[in-house]
Design an enzyme around this catalytic site. Sequence first.
Site, PDB file in Angstrom:
ATOM      1  N   LYS A 261      25.642  -6.294  -7.579  1.00 12.95           N
ATOM      2  CA  LYS A 261      25.863  -7.677  -7.987  1.00 12.95           C
ATOM      3  C   LYS A 261      27.301  -8.128  -7.747  1.00 12.95           C
ATOM      4  O   LYS A 261      28.204  -7.336  -7.494  1.00 12.95           O
ATOM      5  CB  LYS A 261      25.450  -7.855  -9.454  1.00 12.95           C
ATOM      6  CG  LYS A 261      23.940  -7.940  -9.626  1.00 12.95           C
ATOM      7  CD  LYS A 261      23.548  -8.505 -10.962  1.00 12.95           C
ATOM      8  CE  LYS A 261      22.060  -8.871 -10.977  1.00 12.95           C
ATOM      9  NZ  LYS A 261      21.633  -9.394 -12.284  1.00 12.95           N
TER      10      LYS A 261
ATOM     11  N   ARG B  40      17.173  -1.785 -13.130  1.00 14.60           N
ATOM     12  CA  ARG B  40      16.599  -2.478 -11.971  1.00 14.60           C
ATOM     13  C   ARG B  40      17.531  -2.265 -10.786  1.00 14.60           C
ATOM     14  O   ARG B  40      18.689  -2.700 -10.812  1.00 14.60           O
ATOM     15  CB  ARG B  40      16.452  -3.968 -12.292  1.00 14.60           C
ATOM     16  CG  ARG B  40      15.810  -4.790 -11.182  1.00 14.60           C
ATOM     17  CD  ARG B  40      15.652  -6.244 -11.622  1.00 14.60           C
ATOM     18  NE  ARG B  40      15.024  -7.049 -10.588  1.00 14.60           N
ATOM     19  CZ  ARG B  40      15.691  -7.691  -9.625  1.00 14.60           C
ATOM     20  NH1 ARG B  40      17.025  -7.602  -9.566  1.00 14.60           N
ATOM     21  NH2 ARG B  40      15.042  -8.396  -8.713  1.00 14.60           N
TER      22      ARG B  40
END
Length: 286
Positions: free
Chosen positions: A221, A255
């Site tokens: 991210k 995840r």
Amino acid sequence: MLRLGRREFDAHEPVIMAIVNRTPDSFYDQGATFRDEPALARVEQAVSEGAAIIDIGGVKAGPGEEVTAEEEARRTVGFVAEVRRRFPDVIISVDTWRHEVGEAVCEAGADLLNDAWGGVDPRLAEVAGRYGAGIVCTHAGGTQPRTRPHRIAYDDVMADILEVTVALAERAVSLGVPRESVMIDPGHDFGKNTRHSLEATRRLGEMVSTGWPVLVSLSNKDFVGETLDRPVKERVVGTLATTAVSAWLGAQVYRVHEVAETRQVLDMVASIAGHRPPSVARRGLA
């Protein structure tokens, strides 16, 4: 106890959720699993590497070309049905904020609805309750789907995360979602700047203390990229470091894009914490 699909996990059992994007413009793989066969191959590989959950998404999180509910369903529903046919024991999650898509994928065999946009469509939790599916309750800072935060501020980011996610979780249970199938997610990058996401990480223990299982979506991210000043393809090391910290603080579900690497990190942390014996223990015994 966390119960999803046919599986049960105890409190100290880390769980990997592998990402399978059914989008032509995903930020990480640029559409590598948009077509069915590469996507099914990705599922097979992820399961073989230790993923218990496959998270299928039909719309990329960031801004881009509009994707209608009909198009999102077209990308995901048939694929969910095929994954269910080929992998009857895998837990199937669908990353969606729309109740119409949630209804269709639950009909096709999905076990879990991953609501990454924080209940922006309140009817999604109703769908999960009606089907007895699990749900992920995420903090997104009140931002709308597929938008980026702009100068967002919190008096106390973790206090806001706790207030929002716990309320969403309790509402889901009131609508019929099994309590043991509800997770909360701090929503790294969603409605947050990099400093917010770093603070949410170091204070994950406060989320764990609520008693709800905590899911973290850290993989490659922007907060990792900005912290280390690395482009998307060079964020794996930072992601794995953040994963280790999150595991030590008690997060349970991860995840991820890199399943095998994450599995090793989680196993190592679990062994250091005393929850998992070493795979081999010969040193000093010969």
